[in-house]
Every structure is written in C-alpha cells, then in structure tokens.
Design an enzyme around this catalytic site. Sequence first.
Site, short mmCIF file in Angstrom:
data_model
loop_
_atom_site.label_atom_id
_atom_site.label_comp_id
_atom_site.label_asym_id
_atom_site.label_seq_id
_atom_site.Cartn_x
_atom_site.Cartn_y
_atom_site.Cartn_z
N GLU A 82 0.87 -1.17 0.00
CA GLU A 82 0.00 0.00 0.00
C GLU A 82 0.92 1.23 0.00
OE1 GLU A 82 -3.72 1.46 2.76
OE2 GLU A 82 -1.87 0.83 3.78
N GLU A 86 -8.53 11.89 2.06
CA GLU A 86 -8.81 11.01 3.18
C GLU A 86 -8.89 11.85 4.45
OE1 GLU A 86 -7.28 6.88 5.28
OE2 GLU A 86 -6.12 7.75 3.64
#
Length: 251
Positions: free
Chosen positions: A133, A224
């Site tokens: 990630e 985010e």
Amino acid sequence: MNEASARPTGRERRRVRLLIGGACTAAVSLVLAAVTTILPGTASAATTICSSQTGNTGGNYYQMWTNGQGSACMTLNSGTSYSTSWSGVGDFVDGVGWNPGSNHTVSFNASLNASGGTTLLSLYGWSTNPLVEYYVIEDDQGGGPSLGSFMGTTTSDGATYNLYEHQQVNQPCITGNNCTFEQYLAIRQGNTTSGTITTQNFFNAWASHGMNLGSLNYQILATEAWGGGSGNDSVTIGTSTPTSPPPTSQP
C-alpha cells in the site's frame, strides 16, 4: 478492492494505516468494527455518492469508502474531477484515478478546507506480489503522519519528500483479511494543493531502499480524513503518457 470482489475488502482496511500517535491507535478498533462492503458501479458526471462504492466514470476509476461514522459525500463532476464534503467523520477516503495504476506523471489542482481530525491529499495505490500500500502525500492537515522506519529523503518536481516504510500485520487488504503487507510513504516537506507528481521518481526512490513494488493495482488522487473532522475540497487531475509500461516488479 476489486476487480469486483477483491476491491471492496481493500477499502475496508481503512484502519491502522497512518497511526498518528496514541489517538489514532485507539481509533483503529472502531474502524475495524465498522467494516463496510464496497459496491461496484458505474457513475455519470455530477453523481453524488454518500456510501461505499467503486466504479468507473468518464473512462476513469473512482472510489468512495466510508466507515459510516459522520457524513461524507463525493460528487463526481467528471472522470477527472471530484469534490467532497464531510462532517464529524470517523474515516473516509475517496478519489478518481486508474485501475490499474501506472508510472505516469500526474498533475493535480485542488482546494482544501478542513478543521478537526486529520485530512490528507495524496496519490494512493496498491501493488500485488509483493502486496504493498503506497502514498505520495502532498498535503496533510491536522497532524502529519509519522510512522514506521525513516528511509531517507528524495526530491521530485521541486520538493523534498521524507520516505517511510511500515509493516501492517493481520489487517484487511485488497486480497482479503488478516494480511501482512508493507506501507510505503513519501511525505512532502511543505504542503501543496497543486502541482505535479512524477510517479516513477517515487517508484525509483522506494526501490533504491529495497522497497519494491509488484504488479500495480488501482491508483487514485485521494482525499482522506479521519478523527471527527469536517471540511470540503475540490480536486482535478490530469496525466501524461507513461514513459514505459506499468511495472510488474521493481528490481
């Protein structure tokens, strides 16, 4: 996230990712308890999405994930433009981009207003074999992420970035649950909401420290936020043609 079935579990792992001191650690269990299945779909321009969903619009990939706490809504203005508003969120991430991702150069122009909690604007994606990630963080508000092992710095597009590596153990990921995988971070010194991300520079910088990527999965210019904050933003992206095919592995 899928590929229709796998991708939902990817955004489910919006959990420990960027642990900001003890406060975010305490929030991890709340995020995991609120795991939500992302539903694939196809959206048209000016579509507003307030629940977890992935799909395609205007030839590009999009993603909206929320753990259901507070309110977060994404409006798809086009395949390359979106806006978001949120209030009292537990955790959400959204964005537009590509599936699979690439080493292309990404331009972006955004406006971002946030208060409370933590908000990030970043190029975000995954690889498989190895499972990784990764984040190229351009703007963080409310407390910068600092985790894992500091691996040095790199320069790209006129800015300096701090590089970090962190291992996640027994966490949800794009291939399922109870995954062990690495996180690669490049955190810009000095925030910006517009500019250019020469993606290959970061692939090279990570690889120079043994932080290798595999086959690229999805990649988005992401907003985010977590930790109870509120705000809004508007993001537009563009790309140049990749200088080479997307890597299946980094040497």
